[in-house]
Design a protein around this motif. Structure first.
Motif, PDB file in Angstrom:
ATOM      1  N   ASN A  43     -10.923  -7.077  -7.023  1.00  0.00           N
ATOM      2  CA  ASN A  43     -11.807  -6.018  -7.126  1.00  0.00           C
ATOM      3  C   ASN A  43     -11.270  -4.462  -7.543  1.00  0.00           C
ATOM      4  N   ARG A  44     -10.152  -4.402  -8.441  1.00  0.00           N
ATOM      5  CA  ARG A  44      -9.864  -3.284  -8.597  1.00  0.00           C
ATOM      6  C   ARG A  44      -9.580  -3.155 -10.339  1.00  0.00           C
ATOM      7  N   ASP A  45     -10.436  -3.111 -10.924  1.00  0.00           N
ATOM      8  CA  ASP A  45     -10.602  -2.995 -12.124  1.00  0.00           C
ATOM      9  C   ASP A  45      -9.909  -1.666 -12.698  1.00  0.00           C
ATOM     10  N   ASP A  46      -9.939  -0.764 -12.022  1.00  0.00           N
ATOM     11  CA  ASP A  46      -9.532   0.547 -12.521  1.00  0.00           C
ATOM     12  C   ASP A  46      -7.954   0.583 -12.240  1.00  0.00           C
ATOM     13  N   GLU A  47      -7.445  -0.016 -11.255  1.00  0.00           N
ATOM     14  CA  GLU A  47      -5.981  -0.414 -11.271  1.00  0.00           C
ATOM     15  C   GLU A  47      -5.623  -1.373 -12.327  1.00  0.00           C
ATOM     16  N   ASN A  48      -6.272  -2.575 -12.458  1.00  0.00           N
ATOM     17  CA  ASN A  48      -5.903  -3.346 -13.634  1.00  0.00           C
ATOM     18  C   ASN A  48      -5.405  -2.567 -15.072  1.00  0.00           C
ATOM     19  N   GLU A  49      -6.471  -1.544 -15.230  1.00  0.00           N
ATOM     20  CA  GLU A  49      -6.302  -1.119 -16.619  1.00  0.00           C
ATOM     21  C   GLU A  49      -4.921  -0.143 -16.676  1.00  0.00           C
ATOM     22  N   LYS A  50      -4.581   0.114 -15.598  1.00  0.00           N
ATOM     23  CA  LYS A  50      -3.126   0.886 -15.449  1.00  0.00           C
ATOM     24  C   LYS A  50      -1.749   0.189 -15.301  1.00  0.00           C
ATOM     25  N   VAL A  51      -1.963  -0.817 -14.595  1.00  0.00           N
ATOM     26  CA  VAL A  51      -0.523  -1.767 -14.671  1.00  0.00           C
ATOM     27  C   VAL A  51      -0.308  -2.713 -15.738  1.00  0.00           C
ATOM     28  N   PHE A  52      -1.180  -2.971 -16.595  1.00  0.00           N
ATOM     29  CA  PHE A  52      -1.028  -3.778 -17.565  1.00  0.00           C
ATOM     30  C   PHE A  52      -1.157  -3.174 -18.925  1.00  0.00           C
ATOM     31  N   ILE A  53       0.016  -3.407 -19.754  1.00  0.00           N
ATOM     32  CA  ILE A  53      -0.097  -2.898 -21.082  1.00  0.00           C
ATOM     33  C   ILE A  53       0.430  -3.908 -22.263  1.00  0.00           C
ATOM     34  N   ASN A  54       0.013  -3.950 -23.490  1.00  0.00           N
ATOM     35  CA  ASN A  54       0.356  -4.630 -24.328  1.00  0.00           C
ATOM     36  C   ASN A  54       1.517  -4.244 -25.187  1.00  0.00           C
ATOM     37  N   LEU A  55       2.388  -4.916 -25.520  1.00  0.00           N
ATOM     38  CA  LEU A  55       3.681  -4.696 -26.213  1.00  0.00           C
ATOM     39  C   LEU A  55       4.113  -5.810 -27.178  1.00  0.00           C
ATOM     40  N   GLY A  79       0.701  -1.237  -0.005  1.00  0.00           N
ATOM     41  CA  GLY A  79       0.165   0.022   0.142  1.00  0.00           C
ATOM     42  C   GLY A  79       0.791   1.330   0.068  1.00  0.00           C
ATOM     43  N   THR A  80       1.941   1.132  -0.756  1.00  0.00           N
ATOM     44  CA  THR A  80       2.993   2.353  -0.477  1.00  0.00           C
ATOM     45  C   THR A  80       2.455   3.513  -1.484  1.00  0.00           C
ATOM     46  N   THR A  81       1.771   2.812  -2.589  1.00  0.00           N
ATOM     47  CA  THR A  81       0.833   3.834  -3.578  1.00  0.00           C
ATOM     48  C   THR A  81      -0.547   3.549  -3.350  1.00  0.00           C
ATOM     49  N   GLY A  82      -1.126   4.446  -2.683  1.00  0.00           N
ATOM     50  CA  GLY A  82      -2.554   4.220  -2.261  1.00  0.00           C
ATOM     51  C   GLY A  82      -3.021   3.153  -1.515  1.00  0.00           C
ATOM     52  N   ILE A  83      -4.017   2.747  -1.611  1.00  0.00           N
ATOM     53  CA  ILE A  83      -4.599   1.676  -0.580  1.00  0.00           C
ATOM     54  C   ILE A  83      -4.042   0.476  -0.962  1.00  0.00           C
ATOM     55  N   PRO A  84      -3.993  -0.760  -0.115  1.00  0.00           N
ATOM     56  CA  PRO A  84      -3.528  -1.769  -0.195  1.00  0.00           C
ATOM     57  C   PRO A  84      -4.472  -2.771  -1.386  1.00  0.00           C
ATOM     58  N   LYS A  85      -3.701  -3.437  -2.212  1.00  0.00           N
ATOM     59  CA  LYS A  85      -4.359  -4.158  -3.161  1.00  0.00           C
ATOM     60  C   LYS A  85      -3.980  -5.605  -3.055  1.00  0.00           C
ATOM     61  N   GLY A  86      -5.180  -6.322  -3.173  1.00  0.00           N
ATOM     62  CA  GLY A  86      -4.960  -7.920  -3.270  1.00  0.00           C
ATOM     63  C   GLY A  86      -4.387  -8.445  -4.565  1.00  0.00           C
ATOM     64  N   CYS A  87      -3.501  -9.555  -4.481  1.00  0.00           N
ATOM     65  CA  CYS A  87      -2.901  -9.813  -5.799  1.00  0.00           C
ATOM     66  C   CYS A  87      -3.458 -11.377  -6.057  1.00  0.00           C
ATOM     67  N   MET A  88      -4.358 -11.456  -7.168  1.00  0.00           N
ATOM     68  CA  MET A  88      -4.889 -13.057  -7.293  1.00  0.00           C
ATOM     69  C   MET A  88      -3.962 -13.849  -7.947  1.00  0.00           C
ATOM     70  N   HIS A  89      -3.411 -14.858  -7.024  1.00  0.00           N
ATOM     71  CA  HIS A  89      -2.538 -15.829  -7.821  1.00  0.00           C
ATOM     72  C   HIS A  89      -3.141 -17.261  -7.638  1.00  0.00           C
ATOM     73  N   THR A  90      -3.090 -17.824  -8.838  1.00  0.00           N
ATOM     74  CA  THR A  90      -3.504 -19.017  -8.986  1.00  0.00           C
ATOM     75  C   THR A  90      -2.448 -20.103  -8.557  1.00  0.00           C
ATOM     76  N   ASN A  91      -3.085 -21.372  -8.434  1.00  0.00           N
ATOM     77  CA  ASN A  91      -2.186 -22.568  -8.212  1.00  0.00           C
ATOM     78  C   ASN A  91      -0.814 -22.486  -9.351  1.00  0.00           C
ATOM     79  N   ARG A  92      -1.336 -22.029 -10.655  1.00  0.00           N
ATOM     80  CA  ARG A  92      -0.338 -22.230 -11.618  1.00  0.00           C
ATOM     81  C   ARG A  92       0.726 -20.996 -11.652  1.00  0.00           C
ATOM     82  N   THR A  93       0.056 -19.747 -11.333  1.00  0.00           N
ATOM     83  CA  THR A  93       1.118 -18.636 -11.020  1.00  0.00           C
ATOM     84  C   THR A  93       2.077 -18.850  -9.957  1.00  0.00           C
TER      85      THR A  93
END
Length: 555
Positions: free
Chosen positions: A410-422, A210-224
């Protein structure tokens, strides 16, 4: 995709690995079948074999399902310190087809309320010493039931060395119907339902700091998580004969994967410390013939500062590795001189469940993140234009790989910011400024948010800290930017002195030393000696807290 680092790839190691199409619980299940009598956990003189470990995991999973009504996909709080119960609780939650939410045991009731609401948690497994922070949440209806663990249930009466106070604490009884004592849960021996979790099901939701804004839960699957669990075992050539000293907190992704998941996958032994104690760490390494230790730089620095440390105590070690912050060169040299071991640094984030980069054991570089590991495409881009930069040019580190989270909970707005396509790939933006050299090794410059702008010059605190560690008087250092009427910002360093220099050197003397060794815009204008520095429970220095305290002084 950069491939220049392939020239320095670990000897006789494939450049790709297949991630098992199985769950984390399956790892334990397989190790228990392969090595039933091997010691899985050593805890203050007491041993737990793999056969015993999985028996208790399954019993607790059955209790979660049949008594607490835990269903597939439910999120369960895991709030305790490093202990056998932490590992049992973690894998029991997975065995119950539920999702682990590991939180920092230092959190208070008001802080815990945020996480419990954010992640819709109804039940938890708690260390008994933390009950006063959890009970208010039960009373107010945020939680339904909790399982209480007493660490002393798993220690040996014959252990003669120092034991932390919370570990020695006897089991407390409770008449609260929402409290369930650990031993009673295990000894109920409920049989869990058939395992239904699959590789792509959610396994764990660790939270960012939470050093930048409120803490965010990172969704990890068994695979990741498997990507780094299995990848770490292969990279570090770990097998059932390895003995791991576990000092980093298991709720933190580096300790979680490097000191818990990977050893269990390999069938290794984990020697657990609930609280850091440098003298005890040396004794445990020596007594248990530990071979591997995952640590952070502040821990290694403190360990080596122990005047009672003897070279022979470290003779069994074959690897000391870690991340979080670069190890000062001077400390790395002291480690090598004492043990013959090069500290091998790595790099990762909560969002990548730890390592995306590691140094090859055959050719590590000091103060270096290492090279991208199995399946990772890492690049440096201009953070504004998203254009790739060349070798030795600074920019933002972005990563694409099998260990990257599927998103923030539950952070769709944050997900749009942190992922980019290249180039047709999805990359995660780390927010870290770095570079790579001609060999393809990556280096971190600093966090985007931490850069100091002194009279228009960019000053990266980690670089200044590295210089400070070369002074023999410096035990620990933290550099921040403070307001300055002329320069906009200027540099201040907080320093803990080595014992033999206390009272024998002044702040002004160290400033004069830095003036001779650093560029004029870079050296600290202010130095303050401290007896301690604020840290997270994983040992990272809380530079932001120091900066906030300084800002309050000028308001």
């Amino acid at each position: 995709m950069l491939t220049r680092h392939y020239e320095h790839w670990p000897f006789r190691l494939t450049k790709q690995i297949l991630i098992p199409n199985t769950t984390l619980y399956n790892n334990l299940e397989i190790s228990a079948k392969r090595y039933p009598d091997n010691i899985a956990i050593n805890y203050y003189g007491s041993n737990l074999t793999y056969k015993q470990l999985i028996k208790e995991v399954d019993a607790l999973a059955g209790f979660l399902q049949h008594r607490l009504g835990i269903k597939k996909g439910d999120k369960v709080l895991l709030l305790m310190q490093n202990s056998p119960q932490y590992i049992i609780g973690y894998y029991a939650i997975l065995r119950a087809d539920a999702i682990v939410v590991p939180l920092n045991p230092m959190l208070k009731a008001t802080e815990l309320e945020f996480y419990i609401n954010d992640c819709d948690i109804k039940n938890g497994i708690i260390g008994q010493e933390l009950l006063e922070n959890v009970d208010p949440l039960l009373e107010e209806g945020f939680l339904n039931d909790i399982i209480l663990a007493a660490y002393s249930d798993y220690i040996s009466d014959e252990f003669s060395l120092e034991i932390p106070e919370e570990v020695a604490l006897f089991r407390k009884e409770s008449n609260n119907s929402n409290h369930h004592l650990w031993i009673g849960c295990i000894e109920s021996y409920y049989k869990p339902n058939a395992l239904s979790s699959l590789s792509d099901d959610l396994a764990v939701i660790p939270y960012t700091s939470g050093t930048t804004g409120i803490p965010k839960g990172c969704m990890h699957t068994n695979r990741t998580v498997q990507a780094n669990t299995v990848g770490g075992a292969h990279w570090n050539r770990i097998n059932a004969s390895n003995v791991h000293l576990a000092t980093l907190p298991f709720f933190h992704v580096t300790g979680m994967v490097g000191s818990m998941h990977t050893p269990l996958y390999a069938g290794s032994t984990i020697v657990i410390m609930t609280r850091w104690n440098r003298q005890l760490a040396a004794e445990l390494i020596s007594h248990n013939k530990c071979t591997n230790w995952v640590a952070i730089s502040t821990m290694v620095t403190d360990f080596l500062a122990n005047p009672n440390l003897r070279k022979e105590q470290l003779s069994s070690l074959i690897s000391i590795s870690g991340g979080g912050a670069t190890l000062p060169e001077a400390v790395g040299q002291r480690l090598y001189k004492l043990s013959g071991i090069r500290f091998t640094e790595g790099y990762g984030l909560t969002e990548t469940i730890a390592q995306t980069h590691q140094n090859p054991g055959e050719r590590p570089k000091m103060q270096c993140l290492g090279i991208p590991v199995f399946g990772v495409d890492a690049r440096i881009i201009n953070p504004n234009t998203h254009k790739e930069v060349n070798a030795d040019e600074e920019g933002e580190i972005i990563v694409s790989g099998p260990q990257v989270m599927i998103g923030y909970y539950n952070r769709d707005d944050e997900n749009e910011k942190v992922f980019i396509n290249l180039d047709g790939k999805c990359f995660f933006r780390t927010g870290d400024i770095g570079r790579y050299d001609e060999d393809g090794y990556f280096y971190i410059v600093d966090r985007v948010k931490r850069m100091i702008n002194a009279s228009g010059f960019k000053v990266w605190p980690t670089e200044v800290e590295s210089y400070l560690y070369k002074h023999p008087a410096v035990h620990q250092a933290c550099v921040i930017g403070v307001p300055d009427s002329r320069r906009g910002e200027t540099i201040k360093a907080f320093i803990i002195l080595n014992t033999e220099y206390k009272g024998r050197i002044s702040e002004e003397e160290i400033i004069e030393w830095t003036k001779k060794n650093m560029a004029a815009y870079k050296y600290p204008r202010y130095i303050e000696f401290k007896s301690d520095l604020p840290t997270t429970s994983s040992g990272k220095i809380l530079w932001r807290k120091l900066q906030e305290e300084e800002l309050k002084k000028v308001k």
